[in-house]
Design a protein around this motif. Sequence first.
Motif, PDB file in Angstrom:
ATOM      1  N   UNK A  97       0.798  -1.328  -0.085  1.00 50.64           N
ATOM      2  CA  UNK A  97      -0.142   0.160   0.089  1.00 50.64           C
ATOM      3  C   UNK A  97       0.765   1.141  -0.016  1.00 50.64           C
ATOM      4  N   UNK A  98       0.152   2.299  -0.494  1.00 47.77           N
ATOM      5  CA  UNK A  98       0.778   3.626  -0.884  1.00 47.77           C
ATOM      6  C   UNK A  98       1.629   4.111   0.486  1.00 47.77           C
ATOM      7  N   UNK A 105      10.506   4.428   2.999  1.00 43.35           N
ATOM      8  CA  UNK A 105      11.262   4.641   1.880  1.00 43.35           C
ATOM      9  C   UNK A 105      10.690   6.189   1.479  1.00 43.35           C
ATOM     10  N   UNK A 106      11.048   7.145   1.994  1.00 44.85           N
ATOM     11  CA  UNK A 106      10.259   8.499   1.898  1.00 44.85           C
ATOM     12  C   UNK A 106      10.663   9.138   0.659  1.00 44.85           C
ATOM     13  N   UNK A 107      11.831   8.596   0.012  1.00 43.76           N
ATOM     14  CA  UNK A 107      12.113   9.021  -1.573  1.00 43.76           C
ATOM     15  C   UNK A 107      11.142   8.813  -2.335  1.00 43.76           C
ATOM     16  N   UNK A 108       9.934   7.812  -1.991  1.00 39.22           N
ATOM     17  CA  UNK A 108       8.961   7.580  -3.085  1.00 39.22           C
ATOM     18  C   UNK A 108       7.667   8.490  -2.916  1.00 39.22           C
ATOM     19  N   UNK A 112       4.784   7.321  -8.324  1.00 41.89           N
ATOM     20  CA  UNK A 112       3.728   6.093  -8.626  1.00 41.89           C
ATOM     21  C   UNK A 112       4.559   4.792  -8.463  1.00 41.89           C
ATOM     22  N   UNK A 113       3.746   3.894  -7.851  1.00 32.75           N
ATOM     23  CA  UNK A 113       4.218   2.244  -7.487  1.00 32.75           C
ATOM     24  C   UNK A 113       4.773   1.732  -8.611  1.00 32.75           C
ATOM     25  N   UNK A 114       4.377   1.730  -9.723  1.00 34.27           N
ATOM     26  CA  UNK A 114       4.757   1.158 -11.081  1.00 34.27           C
ATOM     27  C   UNK A 114       6.254   1.370 -11.235  1.00 34.27           C
ATOM     28  N   UNK A 115       6.715   2.267 -10.406  1.00 39.50           N
ATOM     29  CA  UNK A 115       8.355   2.610 -10.531  1.00 39.50           C
ATOM     30  C   UNK A 115       9.096   1.728  -9.714  1.00 39.50           C
ATOM     31  N   UNK A 137       8.525  -3.796  -1.740  1.00 39.78           N
ATOM     32  CA  UNK A 137       7.068  -3.021  -1.876  1.00 39.78           C
ATOM     33  C   UNK A 137       6.354  -3.865  -3.060  1.00 39.78           C
ATOM     34  N   UNK A 138       5.108  -4.392  -2.498  1.00 37.36           N
ATOM     35  CA  UNK A 138       4.262  -4.911  -3.503  1.00 37.36           C
ATOM     36  C   UNK A 138       3.062  -4.419  -3.567  1.00 37.36           C
TER      37      UNK A 138
END
Length: 162
Positions: A97-98, A105-108, A112-115, A137-138
């Motif tokens: 989940x988001x 990992x605050x860099x994200x 978008x999760x696809x990355x 992350x899944x």
Amino acid sequence: MRIIKGDGPVPCDLFLCGERPGIEEYRAGRGFVGPAGKELWARIWRVLRLSRSNFYVTNLVKTFSAAPPTKEEILRDAPLLHAELLRVKPRIIVTIGYHAVRALLPQFEGVNGAHFHGLAFPFTYGRLQPRTAAVVPIVHASAALRQPNRYQNQLTDDLRAV
Ligand code: URA
């Protein structure tokens, strides 16, 4: 306000961190027992031949609400999550989940999760005796339930990375 704590073996190499308990988790007092959990455990078995008993299971925010976690709730419960990491000493942290991935990992933030779904990132925890785990992350199992054509194969691929 009821706190739904994590559960599972301690120590444990595999640490699964979701966002927050849903209504079924609130009723049962443990994470990932509702429809998303059933989908997740079934897929984990199919892909990895592992079961719930191989994971320590917890959530970023420990209380139930139908709304997504707020910044205040995440900050409020961060010491609990940190204490769990110190006890469980995982080598692999699977985030779902988001908010869960971005808390570790605050860099994200804003990405978008696809990355980054299905990739492993180093994460260090514990100030006195630092340990490094891989965060993987899944995609959320509830996305796979809602939009199977779009996310079921992705969930399978992400789990292969684990
Ligand atoms: N979704 C989550 O993020 N956590 C749960 O425990 C159940 C569903």
